[in-house]
Design a protein around this motif. Structure first.
Motif, PDB file in Angstrom:
ATOM      1  N   HIS A 138     -30.612   5.114  97.166  1.00  0.00           N
ATOM      2  CA  HIS A 138     -29.297   5.311  96.552  1.00  0.00           C
ATOM      3  C   HIS A 138     -28.819   3.994  95.936  1.00  0.00           C
ATOM      4  O   HIS A 138     -29.067   2.920  96.487  1.00  0.00           O
ATOM      5  N   SER A 139     -28.115   4.107  94.814  1.00  0.00           N
ATOM      6  CA  SER A 139     -27.766   2.887  94.069  1.00  0.00           C
ATOM      7  C   SER A 139     -26.543   2.159  94.635  1.00  0.00           C
ATOM      8  O   SER A 139     -26.242   1.058  94.218  1.00  0.00           O
ATOM      9  N   ARG A 140     -25.826   2.802  95.566  1.00  0.00           N
ATOM     10  CA  ARG A 140     -24.618   2.126  96.071  1.00  0.00           C
ATOM     11  C   ARG A 140     -24.805   1.678  97.520  1.00  0.00           C
ATOM     12  O   ARG A 140     -25.856   1.883  98.105  1.00  0.00           O
ATOM     13  N   GLU A 141     -23.695   1.158  98.068  1.00  0.00           N
ATOM     14  CA  GLU A 141     -23.765   0.593  99.417  1.00  0.00           C
ATOM     15  C   GLU A 141     -23.887   1.666 100.495  1.00  0.00           C
ATOM     16  O   GLU A 141     -24.436   1.440 101.566  1.00  0.00           O
TER      17      GLU A 141
ATOM     18  N   PRO B 273     -15.073   6.958 103.360  1.00  0.00           N
ATOM     19  CA  PRO B 273     -16.004   5.937 103.867  1.00  0.00           C
ATOM     20  C   PRO B 273     -16.438   6.165 105.313  1.00  0.00           C
ATOM     21  O   PRO B 273     -17.594   5.942 105.650  1.00  0.00           O
ATOM     22  N   ASP B 274     -15.517   6.658 106.195  1.00  0.00           N
ATOM     23  CA  ASP B 274     -15.944   6.826 107.590  1.00  0.00           C
ATOM     24  C   ASP B 274     -16.967   7.955 107.727  1.00  0.00           C
ATOM     25  O   ASP B 274     -17.912   7.873 108.515  1.00  0.00           O
TER      26      ASP B 274
ATOM     27  N   ALA C  23     -22.579   9.823 108.201  1.00  0.00           N
ATOM     28  CA  ALA C  23     -23.736  10.526 107.622  1.00  0.00           C
ATOM     29  C   ALA C  23     -24.944   9.594 107.568  1.00  0.00           C
ATOM     30  O   ALA C  23     -26.056   9.976 107.942  1.00  0.00           O
ATOM     31  N   GLY C  24     -24.722   8.350 107.114  1.00  0.00           N
ATOM     32  CA  GLY C  24     -25.819   7.388 107.001  1.00  0.00           C
ATOM     33  C   GLY C  24     -26.472   7.143 108.351  1.00  0.00           C
ATOM     34  O   GLY C  24     -27.699   7.215 108.495  1.00  0.00           O
TER      35      GLY C  24
ATOM     36  N   LEU D 150     -30.573   1.303 100.241  1.00  0.00           N
ATOM     37  CA  LEU D 150     -29.284   1.300  99.540  1.00  0.00           C
ATOM     38  C   LEU D 150     -29.204   0.159  98.529  1.00  0.00           C
ATOM     39  O   LEU D 150     -30.016  -0.771  98.570  1.00  0.00           O
ATOM     40  N   ASN D 151     -28.231   0.247  97.647  1.00  0.00           N
ATOM     41  CA  ASN D 151     -28.059  -0.761  96.585  1.00  0.00           C
ATOM     42  C   ASN D 151     -29.357  -0.966  95.816  1.00  0.00           C
ATOM     43  O   ASN D 151     -29.716  -2.084  95.469  1.00  0.00           O
TER      44      ASN D 151
END
Ligand SMILES: Cc1cc2nc3c(=O)[nH]c(=O)nc-3n(C[C@H](O)[C@H](O)[C@H](O)COP(=O)(O)OP(=O)(O)OC[C@H]3O[C@@H](n4cnc5c(N)ncnc54)[C@H](O)[C@@H]3O)c2cc1C
Length: 711
Positions: free
Chosen positions: A215-218, A226-227, A232-233, A245-246
């Motif tokens: 995934h391209s983001r954090e 965000p929580d 999920a992560g 990530l990133n």
């Protein structure tokens, strides 16, 4: 093909045409047919399939949790009062208020409308990343989901019988690109399917399975809070999914994906859930768009239009509720469908329209392992309870009771019994396609069954033969643009006798077995070329001279390499100038380079004469008659490879470049020099110059044997 306008319109009964039977189009058609009497309006819905696809459940098909038929609903059963046409609309004539479509018999038909609703979604566009279209699975249609599921089953079966641990791991590695809803759901489902199925296989275990989500983001799932993203992560990682990530994917190859920054992730399956493009009918429309989506007025009418509306993923509609562009989700598509239909009814009744306004209900995403994340009416749920809610909500959202019962039953069944591992093998479609490979990728592997024939369009490949003595394999030939490979195994229907690996970035034309058989048996020039190649490649030239082969094998090319013939010609040099150069320098050929270092081409006297015979003028630039990007050897190749390539290409000399992956010219190798070297070391038994010349330069009936290169 003729062209005719199909049905006449009357002024009193209005015709409303909808293009697209997805969430937006179906809601719109349903609301219109309920809100308008039959004598008031006729609603015609065009969709290129006869069913609505419930895309949020596609990942469940991939993971074998649902059958493909559970996630589609036939449009005519769903919309009994709507005229459903399974046809593809080609163009929209805004000025004439007509659409154009191709009927079953190939005729172009036109149909007039009083109102038109464009709800044709978007299409997958994997071309955003080099190689992705050739090597990755998309996930947009039921066909995509079925193909991917079938491939996963095949990978597990291959892993079960694969004797090499490294290749087995590669077969069991699944890479999902894109950490949005569809990517996270697909990764979760694949992970569940393969890990839970491992117990039925003897040759691999749960721990051998690797699922990577890039995934391209954090954090994954940018659509939720965000929580919940964090939850999920962590949950997915705990279940065994590796998150990268990133990171952005820069290339896709049959071996895996390359990331921007140079890292390479190996894996036998790539699933791409990013990359979309406007549907062709939208692409052809002369209407303002932003990022491929049609711009609309607040009431969803196409800009500057009175009777054309655009909704769903193909439209960019500003939501009056928050002033933001609507996201491309099923939830918004459905609401736009309903509100657009209400606006059309208002127009027909002479009332004012209303802007699109919707406060989203929340977000739901299943992440595998009987776990989900949900953001509903401001409440955050996660884990098993959220998963239960997720299933309940989607069950309720399914458009018919028959589907609700069917899907509910399938889900309940899976709580008690394992997933179905049947692998129904559909015969692969025979076709001609193009494929891209990065240096080091295998295009063909030794011992694989023969499926395709390949023609090199750009770049170079090396033919590698491994033996029990040399597992890594020995390079036995290098092929360049215009050469072909894969014919022998196809014609003999035997496993591949050597591997073919990309030496530089390579573009190949791939011909399926049946297409190849048909073309090669009917097209005489191809048949002749194949016969010659088979002849050349069939015989073991070194059978009688193993010492000569060994000598060439252990001699680095550098030792026999000659300097680059001077001068180097510019690609812009005129034909007359090249003629003078041949006279003045007495060369048999010149290399062509635009920067004085890089090999762009080679020009021989034959090229020059051919160009003249074809009527080329004296000022014709060299790049129009040279052989562009000729096959080249690398300085660290050995002389045996050089002799095989010289024979395969039927040339007297070959350029030598610094390394395989560069085109920096460092010299050339001539057949004369190779011959002299072999004779000088007196290893040819009963030397006969004619026979020796044949062996190196390729006389009639002699050739390198890719089946058994004296190994
Ligand atoms: C794998 C996946 C998972 C998803 N998960 C979720 C989720 O969990 N939640 C969510 O809200 N959204 C989700 N989405 C997004 C959601 O599916 C889309 O936003 C939604 O389908 C858009 O609806 P639409 O009607 O605009 O387009 P579509 O549903 O794409 O329908 C367009 C229809 O028009 C047809 N068509 C196109 N051109 C023509 C033509 N010229 N002639 C005739 N027919 C044509 C197409 O074949 C298609 O049937 C997911 C999408 C995918 C692919």
């Amino acid at each position: 093909m003729g062209e005719k306008s199909e049905i006449r319109m009357t002024n009193d009964k209005k015709r409303i045409v909808i293009i697209g039977g997805g969430f937006a189009g179906v809601q719109c058609a349903g609301t219109l047919s309920r809100g308008l009497a039959r004598d008031q309006a006729e609603v015609v819905l065009f969709n290129d399939e006869n069913h609505l696809v419930f895309s949020p459940l596609l990942a469940e098909v991939v993971g074998s949790s649902l059958s493909p038929l559970d996630v589609v609903v036939p449009l005519r059963q769903l919309l009994p009062d709507v005229l459903c046409r399974t046809e593809t609309v080609r163009t929209i004539d805004l000025a004439a208020s007509e659409i154009e479509y191709e009927s079953d018999d190939g005729e172009i038909q036109r149909l007039g409308y009083h109102h038109l609703v464009i709800a044709c979604g978007s299409v997958t566009n994997l071309n955003v990343v080099p190689g992705m279209a050739d090597h990755a699975f998309p996930l947009k249609t039921v066909g995509d989901a079925v193909a991917l599921r079938s491939h996963i089953m095949a990978q597990m079966e291959r892993a079960e019988v694969c004797p090499h641990p490294e290749r087995r791991r590669w077969l069991l590695t699944f890479i999902v690109v894109g950490g949005g809803f569809s990517g996270a759901e697909a990764a979760g489902e694949i992970n569940d399917l393969v890990r839970s199925s491992a117990r039925y296989f003897k040759n691999f275990h749960r721990e051998d399975v690797r699922v990577t989500l890039i995934h391209s983001r954090e954090q994954i799932l940018p659509e939720i809070s965000p929580d919940l993203r964090d939850f999920a992560g962590k949950k997915m990682e705990k279940a065994g999914v590796s998150l990268v990530l990133n990171a952005r994917v820069a290339s896709a190859t049959p071996e895996g994906v390359g990331l921007q920054g140079g890292q390479f992730i190996h894996g036998g399956t790539i699933v791409c859930t990013v990359g979309s493009a406007p549907s062709p009918v939208v692409g052809r429309l002369a209407a303002p768009t932003e990022k491929g989506r049609l711009l609309t007025e607040p009431d969803m009418r196409l800009r500057d239009s009175k009777n054309v509306w655009a909704i769903g993923d193909c439209a960019l509609i500003v939501n009056a509720h928050d002033g933001q562009p609507s996201p491309t989700t099923g939830q918004f598509a459905e609401r736009q469908g309903t509100q657009c239909a209400q606006n059309i009814i208002r127009v027909l009744q002479g009332q004012a329209t209303r802007p699109f306004s919707f406060s989203k209900l929340g977000e739901l995403c299943s992440i595998g392992g009987h776990s989900a994340v949900a953001d509903l009416f401001g409440f955050h749920l996660s884990g098993f309870f959220a998963w239960f809610v997720w299933r309940g909500v989607y069950l309720f959202k399914l458009p018919s009771w028959a589907h609700r019962f069917q899907v509910g039953f399938d889900w309940a069944w899976l709580l008690l019994f394992p997933r179905d591992l049947a692998h129904v093998r559909a015969r692969p479609t025979d076709r001609v396609s193009h494929a891209h490979y990065q240096p080091g990728d295998f295009i063909i592997r030794q011992n694989d069954p023969p499926l395709n024939f390949y023609v090199i369009e750009q770049g170079e490949v090396e033919v590698v033969r491994s033996s029990p003595r040399d597992q890594n394999g020995e390079v036995i030939a290098v092929l360049g643009p215009g050469s072909f490979f894969g014919e022998k195994a196809l014609l003999s229907n035997e496993p591949r006798v050597a591997s073919v690996r990309a030496r530089t970035p390579v573009e190949v034309l791939v011909m399926g077995k049946n297409v190849f058989t048909q073309i090669s048996s009917t097209l005489t020039p191809l048949r002749d070329a194949l016969a010659q190649a088979l002849n050349r490649r069939r015989v073991d030239v070194w059978k009688d001279e193993p010492q000569a082969y060994e000598l060439l094998k252990r001699t680095p090319l550098k030792e026999l390499m000659e300097p680059v013939p001077q001068p180097l010609l510019k690609p812009t040099a005129a034909l007359a100038e090249v003629g003078h150069a041949f006279v003045e320098h007495g060369n048999e050929f010149f290399y062509v380079s635009s920067d004085g270092q890089t090999l762009d081409g080679v020009v021989t006297i034959t090229d020059l004469l051919r160009a003249r015979a074809a009527g080329a003028a004296a000022q014709t630039p060299t790049n129009q008659f040279m052989t562009a990007n000729p096959v080249a050897l690398a300085a660290d190749d050995d002389c045996a490879v050089a002799s095989n390539v010289i024979r395969e290409c039927r040339l007297k000399a070959l350029p030598v470049v610094e390394r395989k992956d560069t085109r920096k010219l460092v010299g050339c190798i001539r057949v004369r020099r190779l011959l002299a070297y072999v004779f000088k070391h007196a290893v040819i038994g009963a030397p006969d110059s004619c026979q020796a010349r044949n062996q190196l330069a390729g006389g009639a009936g002699r050739g390198m044997d890719w089946n058994n290169p004296a190994s």
